[in-house]
Structure formats: C-alpha cells, structure tokens
Design a protein around this motif. Structure first.
Motif, short mmCIF file in Angstrom:
data_model
loop_
_atom_site.label_atom_id
_atom_site.label_comp_id
_atom_site.label_asym_id
_atom_site.label_seq_id
_atom_site.Cartn_x
_atom_site.Cartn_y
_atom_site.Cartn_z
N PRO A 57 48.56 -8.77 -7.51
CA PRO A 57 48.10 -7.47 -8.05
C PRO A 57 47.15 -6.82 -7.50
O PRO A 57 46.50 -7.25 -6.56
N PRO A 58 46.94 -5.60 -7.35
CA PRO A 58 46.40 -4.57 -6.53
C PRO A 58 45.06 -4.92 -6.63
O PRO A 58 44.42 -4.74 -5.47
N GLU A 59 44.26 -5.24 -7.63
CA GLU A 59 42.95 -5.65 -7.60
C GLU A 59 42.72 -6.76 -6.96
O GLU A 59 41.63 -6.78 -6.32
N LEU A 60 43.63 -7.87 -7.01
CA LEU A 60 43.35 -8.95 -6.01
C LEU A 60 43.49 -8.66 -4.60
O LEU A 60 42.98 -9.23 -3.67
N GLU A 61 44.51 -7.89 -4.37
CA GLU A 61 44.73 -7.58 -2.94
C GLU A 61 43.39 -6.86 -2.50
O GLU A 61 43.01 -7.18 -1.11
N MET A 62 42.95 -5.85 -3.32
CA MET A 62 41.68 -5.34 -2.89
C MET A 62 40.41 -6.42 -2.68
O MET A 62 39.76 -6.27 -1.50
N LYS A 63 40.36 -7.42 -3.59
CA LYS A 63 39.60 -8.31 -3.37
C LYS A 63 39.59 -9.05 -2.00
O LYS A 63 38.70 -9.32 -1.45
N ASP A 70 34.24 -8.21 4.78
CA ASP A 70 33.02 -8.73 4.81
C ASP A 70 32.79 -9.76 5.93
O ASP A 70 31.57 -9.92 6.72
N ALA A 71 33.67 -10.50 6.02
CA ALA A 71 33.67 -11.63 6.99
C ALA A 71 33.56 -11.05 8.38
O ALA A 71 32.91 -11.38 9.49
N LEU A 72 34.55 -9.87 8.66
CA LEU A 72 34.43 -9.51 10.10
C LEU A 72 33.08 -8.60 10.29
O LEU A 72 32.56 -8.97 11.30
N LEU A 73 32.37 -8.01 9.15
CA LEU A 73 31.45 -7.25 9.43
C LEU A 73 30.23 -8.14 9.90
O LEU A 73 29.17 -8.00 10.65
N GLN A 74 30.11 -9.46 9.21
CA GLN A 74 29.26 -10.30 9.54
C GLN A 74 29.33 -10.69 10.87
O GLN A 74 28.29 -11.42 11.52
N SER A 75 30.30 -10.76 11.44
CA SER A 75 30.65 -11.24 12.76
C SER A 75 30.23 -10.05 13.80
O SER A 75 30.15 -10.45 15.03
N GLU A 94 34.85 -1.60 -2.39
CA GLU A 94 33.71 -1.81 -3.40
C GLU A 94 33.39 -1.01 -4.56
O GLU A 94 33.69 -1.36 -5.67
N MET A 95 33.63 0.31 -4.11
CA MET A 95 33.74 1.28 -5.25
C MET A 95 34.91 1.22 -6.15
O MET A 95 34.86 1.31 -7.44
N LYS A 96 35.97 1.06 -5.49
CA LYS A 96 37.42 0.90 -6.15
C LYS A 96 37.29 -0.51 -7.11
O LYS A 96 37.99 -0.09 -8.28
N LEU A 97 36.78 -1.32 -6.68
CA LEU A 97 36.84 -2.54 -7.37
C LEU A 97 35.95 -2.40 -8.83
O LEU A 97 36.21 -2.91 -9.69
N LYS A 98 34.70 -1.67 -8.37
CA LYS A 98 33.75 -1.56 -9.66
C LYS A 98 34.36 -0.63 -10.54
O LYS A 98 34.06 -0.86 -11.79
N GLN A 99 35.26 0.50 -10.03
CA GLN A 99 35.86 1.23 -11.06
C GLN A 99 36.78 0.59 -11.78
O GLN A 99 37.25 0.87 -12.96
N ALA A 100 37.55 -0.46 -11.21
CA ALA A 100 38.39 -1.29 -12.12
C ALA A 100 37.70 -2.14 -12.94
O ALA A 100 38.48 -2.95 -13.58
N PHE A 106 30.78 -11.20 -5.00
CA PHE A 106 31.29 -11.86 -3.97
C PHE A 106 30.84 -11.31 -2.61
O PHE A 106 30.87 -12.13 -1.56
N LEU A 107 30.34 -10.19 -2.63
CA LEU A 107 30.14 -9.36 -1.39
C LEU A 107 28.69 -9.37 -1.32
O LEU A 107 27.92 -8.26 -1.65
N ASP A 108 28.22 -10.41 -0.69
CA ASP A 108 26.94 -10.64 -0.47
C ASP A 108 26.50 -10.78 0.82
O ASP A 108 25.39 -11.27 1.56
N GLY A 109 27.19 -9.98 1.97
CA GLY A 109 27.07 -10.30 3.19
C GLY A 109 25.84 -9.17 3.83
O GLY A 109 25.21 -8.67 3.20
N GLU A 110 25.95 -9.39 5.04
CA GLU A 110 25.03 -8.62 5.91
C GLU A 110 25.39 -7.06 5.76
O GLU A 110 24.47 -6.19 5.71
N TYR A 111 26.48 -6.64 5.39
CA TYR A 111 26.89 -5.22 5.29
C TYR A 111 26.22 -4.73 4.19
O TYR A 111 25.73 -3.59 4.21
N ARG A 112 25.68 -5.35 3.01
CA ARG A 112 25.21 -5.04 1.90
C ARG A 112 23.93 -4.72 2.39
O ARG A 112 23.24 -3.47 1.83
#
Length: 123
Positions: A57-63, A70-75, A94-100, A106-112
C-alpha cells in the motif's frame, strides 16, 4: 461446510495419519502470521495477494523508502552532494506519513538531528 472443504479436510487427515506431513519444513514450529487486524476483513485477501506479489500500500511504500533514505543518510557525510537532496526527500516523506496519520518514530537517525539543527538556525 462445503463439499470441497470436507474433501480437503479428509485428505489432510489421511495425510497426517500416514505421516506424510511430518517432514515438512517448519514442522513443529509456530507459524509466523502477519498481523492484518488493521485491514478490514473484506480487504484482507486482496491485501495479502498484493503483498505476496511484491506490492505494498502507498503508506507502507513510503515507510519503506523512508527507512532506506534514513539508512543512506546515516552513511553519508553532511557535505556529500547526495546528502541534501536525500534529506529533502526524507523530510517530505516524513510530512506525508504524518499527514496520513502514521507514526514516524522509526526515523531516529542522524538526519533528524540535522533537520532540527537547521530549523533552529533558520528561526
């Protein structure tokens, strides 16, 4: 019970009695079942079919994409030319997921940390 269901049950019982099912992979181990309780009962079969075919489903694809970003940004280092475009894409996801109405915990990486730092600098 339908006639076909009765025939299937009969064949299963006969196979069990003959020991034909004893050597199956995973025999004696608990089943790992997906939790589909959040999916309406009338949609569960179609969702399972789509999932088993590799579609989400689109929401899970976005997740899924958000986790990969997130993993890429941490590297990557923040001065890497790929960092900013991927950071923007992840922020948008992240904004789209919150809107949904979905959690983004689950996104607690360095990017945050980087996003919060940039937000603080701009305000």
């Amino acid at each position: 019970m339908w006639l076909i269901d009765q025939l299937v049950e009969q064949h299963i019982r006969e196979a069990q009695a003959a020991g034909e099912l004893d050597q199956l992979p995973g025999a004696g181990k608990p089943l790992i079942l997906d939790d589909d309780s959040h999916v309406p009962p009338e949609l569960r079969a179609s969702y399972r079919l789509l999932k088993n075919s590799g579609y989400l489903p689109p929401e899970l694809e976005m997740k899924r994409e958000a986790v990969e970003l997130d993993a890429l940004l941490q590297s990557l280092e923040p001065d890497d030319q790929r960092y900013q475009p991927n950071l923007k894409r992840l922020t948008l996801l992240e904004m789209k997921l919150k809107q949904a109405g979905l959690s983004t915990g689950f996104l607690d990486g360095e990017y945050r940390h980087h996003v919060k730092q940039r937000f603080a600098e701009n305000n």
